[in-house]
Design a protein around this motif. Structure first.
Motif, short mmCIF file in Angstrom:
data_model
loop_
_atom_site.label_atom_id
_atom_site.label_comp_id
_atom_site.label_asym_id
_atom_site.label_seq_id
_atom_site.Cartn_x
_atom_site.Cartn_y
_atom_site.Cartn_z
N THR A 143 88.58 27.67 -68.92
CA THR A 143 88.90 27.73 -67.50
C THR A 143 89.57 26.45 -66.99
O THR A 143 89.05 25.36 -67.21
CB THR A 143 87.62 27.96 -66.68
N CYS A 144 90.67 26.61 -66.29
CA CYS A 144 91.34 25.46 -65.69
C CYS A 144 90.64 25.13 -64.37
O CYS A 144 90.64 25.94 -63.44
CB CYS A 144 92.81 25.79 -65.43
N LYS A 176 92.83 25.11 -61.18
CA LYS A 176 93.10 26.44 -60.64
C LYS A 176 91.83 27.02 -59.99
O LYS A 176 91.90 27.71 -58.97
CB LYS A 176 93.56 27.36 -61.77
N MET A 177 90.71 26.73 -60.59
CA MET A 177 89.42 27.16 -60.04
C MET A 177 89.27 26.61 -58.61
O MET A 177 88.92 27.34 -57.68
CB MET A 177 88.32 26.57 -60.94
N HIS A 183 92.03 30.43 -45.77
CA HIS A 183 92.25 31.74 -45.17
C HIS A 183 91.18 32.08 -44.14
O HIS A 183 91.44 32.72 -43.13
CB HIS A 183 92.26 32.79 -46.29
N TYR A 208 91.79 28.27 -56.15
CA TYR A 208 91.33 29.58 -55.67
C TYR A 208 90.20 29.44 -54.65
O TYR A 208 90.11 30.19 -53.69
CB TYR A 208 90.93 30.48 -56.84
N THR A 209 89.32 28.46 -54.90
CA THR A 209 88.22 28.23 -53.96
C THR A 209 88.80 27.77 -52.62
O THR A 209 88.44 28.30 -51.56
CB THR A 209 87.26 27.17 -54.53
N LYS A 259 91.79 28.15 -51.38
CA LYS A 259 92.58 29.23 -50.75
C LYS A 259 91.68 30.11 -49.87
O LYS A 259 92.06 30.50 -48.77
CB LYS A 259 93.22 30.06 -51.87
N PHE A 260 90.49 30.40 -50.39
CA PHE A 260 89.55 31.21 -49.62
C PHE A 260 89.21 30.57 -48.28
O PHE A 260 89.26 31.20 -47.22
CB PHE A 260 88.27 31.44 -50.44
N SER A 292 80.30 30.19 -53.56
CA SER A 292 81.43 29.26 -53.60
C SER A 292 81.30 28.07 -52.66
O SER A 292 82.04 27.11 -52.78
CB SER A 292 82.72 30.01 -53.27
N PRO A 320 82.27 34.40 -51.82
CA PRO A 320 82.68 34.66 -53.19
C PRO A 320 81.52 34.46 -54.18
O PRO A 320 80.86 33.42 -54.17
CB PRO A 320 83.80 33.65 -53.41
#
Lengths: 159, 423
Positions: free
Chosen positions: B323-324, B327-328, B338, B331-332, B334-335, B284, B85
């Motif tokens: 920017t929260c 949440k940042m 996965h 999202y990091t 989650k990557f 990331s 990312p």
């Protein structure tokens, strides 16, 4: 239903095998070729490729299920993959996903009733500088907004 | 002048070999073929070129690990699996000047004695795969690939191998597993690929940008290359910039450029007139920098390391004041959840746990003790507990976000929601 390569694809396959010192290395390109021909990787496809490459069907299954881009079931005609990774999120990818869900009337992971579109969210597609973005089949569509999405889908609908 | 790689990017015909050759493509080969392979390696060693895929290892030294007088076949692999990312710079090279990269591959293959080279390209890059198929065919027609290149006696074939959607295949030993037709599982090192790589033969895996630097080095010499950048990070670096800036895109900068200058002058500053909150400079997998930290950080390997992060692959992204950070991080995480290949327990379980805990906090069900739990889990994922460094690549960012923005995480837990605009 049995699967076999078309004569033209069989020729391509034979060409791929020659590129590697070991036959089984041609499995990834062979799967791409089969998916192009069949739309997805069925059990018959896996057995057929196992025979050609002299590996067990289990080996093929192991490989197929590791990679996200091989379809394990039939999907809609056009595959819409919206990048919903970190950098796209910073530029509003959540709204892109919501808009597509509303517009197509499907959830992520589903195909439209007419079978034209399948919607997925995916991790980074290497297009962070032109976010939000989506890939439809082989093409990237970048710097999306609602108007642009309408236009892209209309074009695909009228083809 | 501060460019080595992007001189011809504005020419829309640069992809065609005739145009590329008129602009100097493949010109270095005559000189290279008049040198001994070991002299080519020496020149690259002198240039101080470091790998541009993320680790920054010295390219010439890596080549030097190929066993001398081995009877085994040697392979060169060009790592074009770009999937971190924030990183989209190799794609720019291939789309704008593919022949520079192919020329670099020929130089590297000659130096290490490879007669077969593969480009491992991520599956999603279909149009880039087409561009390269065409470029390879053109290079064959012009006699730069195939048998007896430019009557040097040197043969080289280049093939593309398409991945199919797995980030881990950018890790060089996972790449080898994938090249051989299997799951993209990393392998225990040693043996390193230079000793035992593809099909257990000596193999060098280099990144697209690394290879693309070679024509300049061979044409102009190591000393000319060292005029760019810093003592320990010579040359330029492609930085792919994204996030909350006015002008995202791929920029070639001299190593050592201050982060603040890059944001203000190249990227046109933070968008919407907002203030800077944080920057991830190298993709990331590395630590986030606070706005304050960015003022002492420069874009080279040493400076980034000194600031507790890494230049990595140059995947540079910017967060504005709205920017929260919860949440940042969600999202990091989650990557990585996965993309974990699932081989090693600390990584397979750890990425899932971290992801779940951060999601819980984000959704308003967090507990104050979750922050220490996150750090505790992360500390059990790092430092050699796994086959590759994928687990570290989530753990380090987690520790950095939670430590540097702890007050924000605590507030999020207390309120059960985010108090910022972008949450």
């Amino acid at each position: 239903m049995n699967f076999t390569f078309t004569p033209e694809n069989k020729k391509k396959f034979d060409e791929y095998v020659k590129r590697y010192p070991q036959k089984r290395a041609a499995l990834l390109p062979a799967l791409w070729l089969a998916q192009e021909q069949n739309g997805w990787i069925s059990g018959e496809v896996m057995e057929y490729l196992a025979g050609l490459l002299e590996v067990t069907p289990a080996f093929v299954y192991e490989t197929v299920t590791f990679y996200t881009m091989y379809n394990k079931k039939p999907i809609g005609k056009h595959h819409i993959q919206v990048c919903n990774s970190v950098c796209c999120w910073l530029r509003g990818s959540e709204q892109t996903v919501d808009y597509l869900k509303r517009k197509l009337g499907v959830n992520v992971g589903e195909s439209t009733a007419d079978g034209r579109f399948h919607l997925s969210t995916v991790e980074c597609l290497g297009s962070c500088g032109s976010a939000p973005m989506m890939q439809i089949d082989n093409d990237y569509f970048e710097n999306l907004d609602e108007e642009k999405i309408d236009q892209i889908l209309n074009e695909l609908n009228t083809e | 002048m501060s460019s080595i790689l992007n001189n011809n990017w504005n020419n829309p015909r640069q992809r065609e070999i005739k145009t590329a050759m008129a602009n100097g493509a493949y010109a270095s080969l005559k000189k290279v073929f008049n040198m001994q392979p070991v002299e080519v390696t020496e020149e690259v060693k002198k240039s101080g070129l470091r790998g541009r895929g993320g680790a920054g290892f010295l390219t010439g030294m890596k080549w030097g690990f190929i066993p001398k007088n081995s009877k085994k076949t040697v392979y060169l692999i060009n790592n074009f699996d770009e999937s971190e990312p924030g990183t989209f710079k190799d794609r720019a090279i291939v789309e704008k000047d593919p022949h520079r990269m192919l020329e670099g591959m020929i130089i590297a293959a000659y130096a290490i004695g490879a007669r077969t080279a593969y480009i491992y390209i991520r599956g999603e890059y279909y149009r880039q795969w087409e561009i390269l198929e065409k470029a390879i065919a053109e290079a064959c027609r012009e006699g730069f690939l195939g048998k007896n290149i430019l009557r040097s006696g040197f043969d080289l074939d280049i093939y593309q191998h398409r991945g199919a959607g797995a980030y881990i295949c950018g890790e060089e030993t996972a790449l080898l597993s994938s090249l051989e037709g299997g799951r993209g599982y990393p392998r225990i090192k040693p043996p390193f690929p230079a000793i035992e790589g593809a099909w257990r033969c000596p193999t060098i895996v280099n990144n697209v940008e690394t290879l693309s630097n070679l024509p300049f080095i061979m044409n102009n010499g190591a000393a000319a290359y060292r005029k760019f950048g810093t003592e320990k990070s010579p040359g330029t670096k492609l930085i792919s910039a994204s996030g909350h800036v006015n002008k995202p895109g791929v920029y070639e900068v001299e190593m050592g450029l201050p982060v603040r200058t890059f944001v203000e002058e190249h990227l046109g500053g933070v968008w919407k007139g907002r203030k800077l909150k944080g920057v991830v400079p190298g993709g990331s997998s590395f630590q986030v920098l606070t706005a304050e930290e960015t003022s002492k950080c420069c874009l080279d390997f040493e400076s980034c390391a000194g600031c507790g992060t890494s230049l990595g692959s140059g995947g540079f992204y910017v967060m504005d004041e709205t920017t929260c950070m919860v949440k940042m991080l969600q999202y990091t995480a989650k990557f990585y959840e996965h993309e974990s290949c699932g081989q090693c327990t600390p990584c397979r379980e750890g990425t899932g746990w971290v992801s779940q805990i951060v999601r819980r906090i984000e959704e308003g069900h967090g507990r104050q003790r979750d922050l220490d739990l996150l750090i505790d889990v992360s500390k059990n994922m790092v430092n050699g507990r796994t086959i590759c460094v994928f687990a570290d690549a989530l753990a380090l960012p987690v520790i950095s976000y939670v430590t540097k923005f702890r007050a924000e995480f605590e507030e999020h837990i207390k309120l059960g929601r985010c108090s910022l605009q972008n949450g």
